[in-house]
Motif scaffolding. Structure first.
Motif, short mmCIF file in Angstrom:
data_model
loop_
_atom_site.label_atom_id
_atom_site.label_comp_id
_atom_site.label_asym_id
_atom_site.label_seq_id
_atom_site.Cartn_x
_atom_site.Cartn_y
_atom_site.Cartn_z
N GLY A 130 0.83 -1.21 0.00
CA GLY A 130 0.00 0.00 0.00
C GLY A 130 0.86 1.25 0.00
N HIS A 131 0.21 2.39 0.03
CA HIS A 131 0.90 3.68 0.03
C HIS A 131 0.67 4.34 1.38
CE1 HIS A 131 1.61 7.78 -2.14
NE2 HIS A 131 2.53 7.50 -1.26
N ILE A 132 1.75 4.49 2.13
CA ILE A 132 1.63 5.08 3.48
C ILE A 132 2.36 6.41 3.49
CG2 ILE A 132 2.30 4.78 5.91
CD1 ILE A 132 2.25 1.71 5.33
N ILE A 133 1.66 7.46 3.86
CA ILE A 133 2.34 8.74 4.06
C ILE A 133 2.20 9.06 5.55
CG2 ILE A 133 2.49 11.18 3.40
CD1 ILE A 133 0.94 10.43 0.83
N PHE A 134 3.30 9.03 6.27
CA PHE A 134 3.23 9.26 7.72
C PHE A 134 2.81 10.71 7.98
CE2 PHE A 134 6.18 5.66 7.54
CZ PHE A 134 5.61 4.82 8.50
N ASP A 135 1.84 10.90 8.86
CA ASP A 135 1.41 12.26 9.25
C ASP A 135 2.55 12.97 9.95
OD1 ASP A 135 -1.10 11.67 8.39
OD2 ASP A 135 -1.85 11.10 10.38
N LYS A 136 3.36 12.18 10.64
CA LYS A 136 4.43 12.72 11.45
C LYS A 136 5.59 11.73 11.35
CE LYS A 136 4.76 14.40 16.14
NZ LYS A 136 4.13 14.59 17.41
N ILE A 137 6.81 12.23 11.46
CA ILE A 137 7.94 11.30 11.33
C ILE A 137 8.07 10.47 12.60
CG2 ILE A 137 10.44 11.13 11.03
CD1 ILE A 137 10.28 13.65 9.32
N THR A 138 8.05 9.15 12.45
CA THR A 138 8.18 8.27 13.60
C THR A 138 9.21 7.19 13.32
OG1 THR A 138 7.05 6.44 14.77
CG2 THR A 138 5.93 7.29 12.84
N VAL A 139 10.13 7.01 14.26
CA VAL A 139 11.23 6.07 14.04
C VAL A 139 10.73 4.64 14.13
CG1 VAL A 139 13.49 5.29 14.87
CG2 VAL A 139 12.91 7.73 14.95
N THR A 140 10.16 4.26 15.29
CA THR A 140 9.72 2.87 15.41
C THR A 140 8.51 2.60 14.51
OG1 THR A 140 8.55 3.45 17.44
CG2 THR A 140 10.67 2.37 17.70
N GLY A 141 7.72 3.64 14.22
CA GLY A 141 6.60 3.46 13.27
C GLY A 141 7.13 3.08 11.90
N THR A 142 8.17 3.79 11.43
CA THR A 142 8.77 3.47 10.14
C THR A 142 9.31 2.03 10.16
OG1 THR A 142 9.40 5.79 9.83
CG2 THR A 142 10.58 4.18 8.48
N GLU A 143 9.96 1.67 11.26
CA GLU A 143 10.57 0.33 11.35
C GLU A 143 9.50 -0.76 11.38
OE1 GLU A 143 14.49 1.92 13.84
OE2 GLU A 143 12.77 1.13 14.93
N ASP A 144 8.45 -0.51 12.18
CA ASP A 144 7.39 -1.50 12.34
C ASP A 144 6.73 -1.80 10.99
OD1 ASP A 144 5.75 -3.14 13.78
OD2 ASP A 144 4.48 -1.55 14.59
N LEU A 145 6.41 -0.74 10.25
CA LEU A 145 5.69 -0.93 8.99
C LEU A 145 6.61 -1.44 7.89
CD1 LEU A 145 3.42 2.12 9.47
CD2 LEU A 145 2.73 -0.27 9.51
N MET A 146 7.88 -1.05 7.96
CA MET A 146 8.84 -1.57 6.98
C MET A 146 8.93 -3.09 7.13
SD MET A 146 12.66 -0.15 6.27
CE MET A 146 13.47 -0.73 7.74
N MET A 147 8.98 -3.55 8.40
CA MET A 147 9.04 -4.99 8.63
C MET A 147 7.77 -5.67 8.11
SD MET A 147 10.97 -5.52 12.27
CE MET A 147 10.27 -4.24 13.27
N ALA A 148 6.62 -5.07 8.43
CA ALA A 148 5.35 -5.67 8.00
C ALA A 148 5.30 -5.79 6.48
CB ALA A 148 4.19 -4.82 8.50
N ALA A 149 5.75 -4.74 5.78
CA ALA A 149 5.62 -4.70 4.33
C ALA A 149 6.53 -5.70 3.61
CB ALA A 149 5.90 -3.29 3.82
N THR A 150 7.58 -6.17 4.30
CA THR A 150 8.49 -7.11 3.63
C THR A 150 7.77 -8.37 3.18
OG1 THR A 150 9.14 -8.13 5.72
CG2 THR A 150 10.59 -6.39 4.86
N LEU A 151 6.74 -8.79 3.95
CA LEU A 151 6.03 -10.03 3.61
C LEU A 151 4.66 -9.76 2.99
CD1 LEU A 151 6.86 -12.40 6.65
CD2 LEU A 151 7.83 -12.47 4.35
N ALA A 152 4.38 -8.50 2.68
CA ALA A 152 3.07 -8.17 2.08
C ALA A 152 3.07 -8.59 0.61
CB ALA A 152 2.78 -6.68 2.22
N GLU A 153 1.89 -8.70 0.06
CA GLU A 153 1.78 -9.02 -1.36
C GLU A 153 1.88 -7.73 -2.15
OE1 GLU A 153 -1.81 -11.04 -2.31
OE2 GLU A 153 -0.96 -11.78 -4.19
N GLY A 154 2.88 -7.62 -3.03
CA GLY A 154 3.00 -6.42 -3.86
C GLY A 154 3.90 -5.36 -3.23
N GLU A 155 3.79 -4.16 -3.83
CA GLU A 155 4.73 -3.08 -3.48
C GLU A 155 4.13 -2.13 -2.44
OE1 GLU A 155 7.11 -0.95 -6.59
OE2 GLU A 155 5.93 0.76 -5.89
#
Ligand code: UD1
Length: 434
Positions: free
Chosen positions: A158-183
């Motif tokens: 999916g397309h995620i635009i963070f409302d605010k810059i978050t360090v662990t938020g970026t990390e958490d979702l980056m990890m989740a997206a590695t196994l997602a279907e698609g880009e």
């Protein structure tokens, strides 16, 4: 409860070695959830937060070996048999970074139950952006009894635009997206070195991540990740704390085993304060022979001045000639150390998100107490230049993120000792902080 007794006045001389980065190690350990093969991590710091993360992973059914000393600060994590995809309140309340397991659990186990962290000593610190991002990746999320319950048969890119810059938020979702279907495209991402370090580990595990370290990260989802061996980056906050210690005490200190490129904003500010530093490969030499001059700081996301160095900088500012304005932009309540510094003789006025430090004030030893991890580092620094003896209470906060700081500082000439009962490492601090 342990205390530090510090007698100030000694310049720090010699070489002090930096440990691995706690804030890189924590997401790296969570990343092991993404695969059923073992993940071996090196340069893991021997700090309490790492023990907490180990306990968290073990509570889910993971096998975690943690070896220090001759075992080279290494951990081997096997998440082959994860039975209980849950992060319980008891663990999350002691360490907010526990919420980093949310994304990996949903991605690999299809469900997660993670306690909401609640407030903490430095601010509200919600995890709404983690939740919003996971929903963008197709997770169904419910909140019940103080827990987030997330489910997804398979996450979708999916397309995620963070409302605010978050360090662990970026990390958490980056990890989740590695196994997602698609880009997945994530924008307005945190650019901290710990995010890039995590991406490098994930790519070694077979993920396809581009752009980590910039504000736009693109992830092509894959079906499976494999095990890997990876060395964690040095801790830039521990390194920065020691650089300030050298400057503050008028010492001549080599801070070794660090990554000077990650210290840019701090070294530039110290230059403005009249502190001489010299970088050489993986070390920074700090020569504190000039008088310190006041300079303002304003905390920003990386590569700006780190909020995790604000408290330590304030200790330095008390010894600088003139007024320094310290502006905290990341967390709303991160000046608890100011009041303790005032008890030691500092002249600090807090007005909302700004603190004005008027220097130079002679500091004198006093009984003070730690409120959170970096605030405690600030008190240790102040005590190193205070006249007489300072007794610092609640040093479990220091132990969350600094590996045997008293031994390291004693090795370069500080008069510091730990007193009190030695608690077993698994007893954890009641307050959750950075
Ligand atoms: C991480 C670091 C911490 C550091 C902080 C900022 C780890 C384990 N911890 O914490 O040491 O002080 O970055 O550099 O890496 N926010 C929201 N909603 C969210 C998430 C965050 O509003 O869902 C807000 C926070 O309240 C805060 C700001 O965003 O005001 C930045 O927080 P964030 O970057 O998420 O901090 P952490 O990742 O928790």
């Amino acid at each position: 409860m342990d205390k530090f007794v510090i007698r100030g006045g000694n310049p720090l001389l010699g070489t002090i070695r930096v440990s691995g980065a706690k804030n890189a190690a924590l997401p790296a350990m969570a990343a092991a959830i993404l695969t059923d093969e073992p993940v071996i991590l090196e340069n893991i710091p021997d700090v309490r937060d790492i023990q907490t993360e180990r306990n968290l992973l073990v509570s889910m059914g993971a096998e975690v070996e943690l070896g220090y000393g001759r075992a080279h600060h290494r951990t081997t994590i096997s998440c082959k048999n994860l039975l209980n995809p849950e992060a319980a309140y008891e663990l999350v309340k002691t360490m907010r970074a526990s919420t980093l397991v949310l994304g990996p659990l949903v991605a690999r186990m299809k469900r997660a139950r993670v306690s909401l962290p609640g407030g903490c000593a430095i601010g509200a610190r919600p995890i709404d952006l983690h939740i919003k991002g996971l929903e963008k990746l197709g997770a169904i999320i419910a909140q019940e009894h103080g827990y987030i319950e997330a489910r997804a048969e398979r996450l979708q890119g999916g397309h995620i635009i963070f409302d605010k810059i978050t360090v662990t938020g970026t990390e958490d979702l980056m990890m989740a997206a590695t196994l997602a279907e698609g880009e997945t495209l994530m924008e307005n991402c945190a650019r901290e070195p710990e995010v890039s370090d995590l991406a490098a580990l994930l790519n070694k595990m077979g993920a396809r991540i581009e752009g980590a370290g910039t504000s736009a990260i693109r992830i092509q989802g894959v079906d499976k990740l494999r095990g890997a061996r990876y060395r964690i980056i040095p801790d830039r906050i521990e390194a920065g704390t020691f650089v300030i210690a050298g400057a503050l005490t008028g010492g001549d200190l080599i801070v070794s085993n660090c990554e000077p490129r990650h210290l840019g904003a701090l070294l530039q500010k110290l230059d403005e304060c009249g502190v001489k530093t010299k970088t050489n490969g993986d070390s920074v030499r700090v020569m504190g022979d000039n008088p310190l001059m006041a300079a303002d700081i304003s905390t920003e996301e990386y590569p700006g001045f780190p909020t995790d160095m604000q408290a330590q900088y304030m200790a330095l500012a008390t010894q600088a000639e003139g007024s320094s304005v310290v502006t905290e932009n990341i967390f709303e309540n991160r000046f608890m150390h100011a009041y303790e510094l005032v008890r030691m003789g500092a002249n600090v006025k807090v007005e909302g998100s700004r603190a004005v430090v008027r220097g130079r004030s002679p500091l004198s030893g006093a009984a003070v107490q730690c409120s959170d991890l970096r605030a405690s580092a600030s008190l240790v620094l102040a005590a190193l230049v205070a006249e007489g003896e300072t007794i610092i209470d609640r040093v479990y906060h220091v132990d969350r993120g600094y590996e045997r700081i008293e031994e390291k500082l004693r090795g370069v000439g500080a008069q510091i000792r730990r007193i009190g009962e030695i608690l077993p490492r698994k007893t954890v601090a009641p307050l959750a902080t950075a």
